[in-house]
Design an enzyme around this catalytic site. Structure first.
Site, mmCIF file in Angstrom:
data_model
loop_
_atom_site.group_PDB
_atom_site.id
_atom_site.type_symbol
_atom_site.label_atom_id
_atom_site.label_comp_id
_atom_site.label_asym_id
_atom_site.label_seq_id
_atom_site.Cartn_x
_atom_site.Cartn_y
_atom_site.Cartn_z
ATOM 1 N N ASP A 24 -1.527 5.393 -6.553
ATOM 2 C CA ASP A 24 -1.842 4.660 -5.329
ATOM 3 C C ASP A 24 -2.060 3.184 -5.633
ATOM 4 O OD1 ASP A 24 -2.518 4.049 -2.718
ATOM 5 O OD2 ASP A 24 -4.604 4.635 -2.943
ATOM 6 N N ASP A 34 0.824 -1.212 0.000
ATOM 7 C CA ASP A 34 0.000 0.000 0.000
ATOM 8 C C ASP A 34 0.859 1.263 0.000
ATOM 9 O OD1 ASP A 34 -1.956 1.886 0.223
ATOM 10 O OD2 ASP A 34 -2.797 1.142 2.107
#
Length: 444
Positions: free
Chosen positions: A321, A103
């Protein structure tokens, strides 16, 4: 058909996770956490909901080099019913393996953990902190706990001087992780085949967690730009860069590539002549990796999008992201892109699959040649252009159904290039030079 539909559902589901010799690089193998199964069309709604909540968090968060590196295996989470990518890490002494969500939007690295008798043990791998000789807790009275870790949701509770620093890490999709902070040693495999140890890595010993964000995972590998993220530790050791190549999000767990810390190897799988570089704006939307987009085009036509959409000082701006599946565009950009693409899909019947809250979906049972779609291009400051694969923006939702993989971010809103749009490209983040280098790749 059901597997494909379930795949998109989970695909949208997102979280909202040395003693090294010279001339080495570290890399982690990475996997996608996505699963689009037959009867799960309503899971797409959950996935989109998670993506949207994650996007709101992104908006809220705005207010020694060596000659090589380390590598971690990286895979799609498709077989685990997840919408992200997984890496394998080894934590503690002796080292234990854990499968974690990769992440780039999260600062905290944590694993499912048992400490002083507290912790989940069912159906997951468990890190038993007290059995690791290298685990050291962080006290609740320390400056680190009271000040430095406030952004990582450290708690003020401190009943005794011996109480460890605890956290209650909340994700915007409703998921949460609670536990205590510690310092631990990570063992990594180097690109030369040897093994190295990274001592003193901040890690969350999570003894309680809830929510769908962690489906199929034992924790989260936080790669956001932060003094306490895994990125900070690894790039300090291996030379200020990290890179990854995301395999197709529908790939099974036997298909993998690597998350690499240190200089990337642009192998024969990567089109070297198509390598492009653009500045990374590391200070405009911290702790995220922001890029400066100046426009979008479809084919040879530049789309009419107000420049403030791309201006981070006016509430816009763009980040990459790995924890968001779909691509979010501020409303003006979203409308320009989907209306432009829709004109090339006029021969297809528009459908609204039950439980699937994506605005533009089409019946493709009669066949559709994706090459007829115009090439979508992201134009970066400095002249670099990112041309994603067509299957990255016209995505499979179910058997015979394809959808445009975009979500409106509102107005103003942060634009987010999600992991589906990034797939089958090699991305290298150079923290020292504030540069992003990318090129198309098979990632194999």
């Amino acid at each position: 058909m059901k597997r494909t539909r379930a795949a998109l559902l989970c695909l949208l589901t997102t979280l909202l996770l040395i003693s090294a010799a010279d001339s080495t690089v570290m890399r982690l193998e990475m996997t996608h956490r996505d699963t689009l199964f037959p009867t799960s069309v309503r899971r797409i709604g959950d996935i989109i909901g998670s993506d949207q909540k994650r996007h709101s968090l992104i908006s809220h968060k705005r207010t020694t080099a060596t000659n090589g590196g380390a590598r971690l295996s990286l895979r799609s989470g498709f077989d685990y019913g997840a919408a992200q990518y997984f890496a394998e890490i080894r934590v503690g002494t002796p080292a234990k393996r854990f499968r974690v969500v990769v992440d780039t939007g999260s600062e905290l690295t944590w694993v499912n953990c048992r400490f002083r008798g507290k912790g989940k043990t069912e159906n997951r791998r468990v890190f038993r902190a007290e059995e690791s000789s290298s685990f050291s807790r962080i006290g609740c009275l320390t400056q680190t706990c009271k000040v430095d870790l406030m952004n990582l949701f450290s708690l003020s509770s401190c009943p005794t001087p011996s109480t460890p620093c605890s956290y209650d890490y909340r994700y915007v999709d409703g998921s949460a992780a609670q536990g205590v902070f510690g310092k631990e040693t990570f063992t990594v495999r180097l690109t030369n085949g040897r093994v190295a140890r990274l001592p003193g890595v901040l890690v969350g010993c999570t003894n309680s967690f809830s929510g769908d964000s962690f489906r199929g995972a034992d924790g989260v590998l936080g790669l956001a730009l932060s003094d306490y993220s895994f990125t900070s530790k690894a790039t300090n050791v291996f030379g200020g860069k990290f890179s990854y190549c995301l395999v197709d999000h529908l790939s099974n767990k036997n298909v993998s590539n690597y998350l690499i810390f240190g200089s990337s190897s642009f192998s024969s799988a990567t089109k070297l002549n198509a390598t492009r570089t653009t500045p990374l704006d590391l200070n405009v939307i911290p702790p995220f990796y922001a890029v400066n987009i100046i426009g979008l085009s479809l084919g040879e036509t530049m789309l009419d999008i107000p420049m403030q959409v791309w201006d981070a000082t006016q509430g816009g701006g763009t980040i990459l992201d790995s924890g968001t599946s779909l691509t979010f565009l501020a409303d003006a950009a979203y409308k320009a892109v989907v209306s432009g693409l829709q004109r090339h899909l006029v021969g297809l019947k528009r459908v609204r699959p039950e439980g699937l809250p994506i605005e533009y979906c089409f019946d493709t049972t009669s066949g559709f040649n994706q090459s007829k779609l115009p090439q979508l291009t992201f134009h970066f400051k400095g002249g670099a252009r990112f041309e994603p694969h067509r299957r990255s923006y016209l995505i499979d939702a179910a058997s015979g159904v394809k959808c445009l993989g975009f979500v409106s971010a509102g107005e103003p809103g942060t634009n987010v290039i999600g992991n589906i749009m990034q797939q089958n490209y090699l991305w290298e983040f150079d923290i020292v030079a504030s540069a992003l280098t990318f090129a198309p790749s098979t990632c194999l």
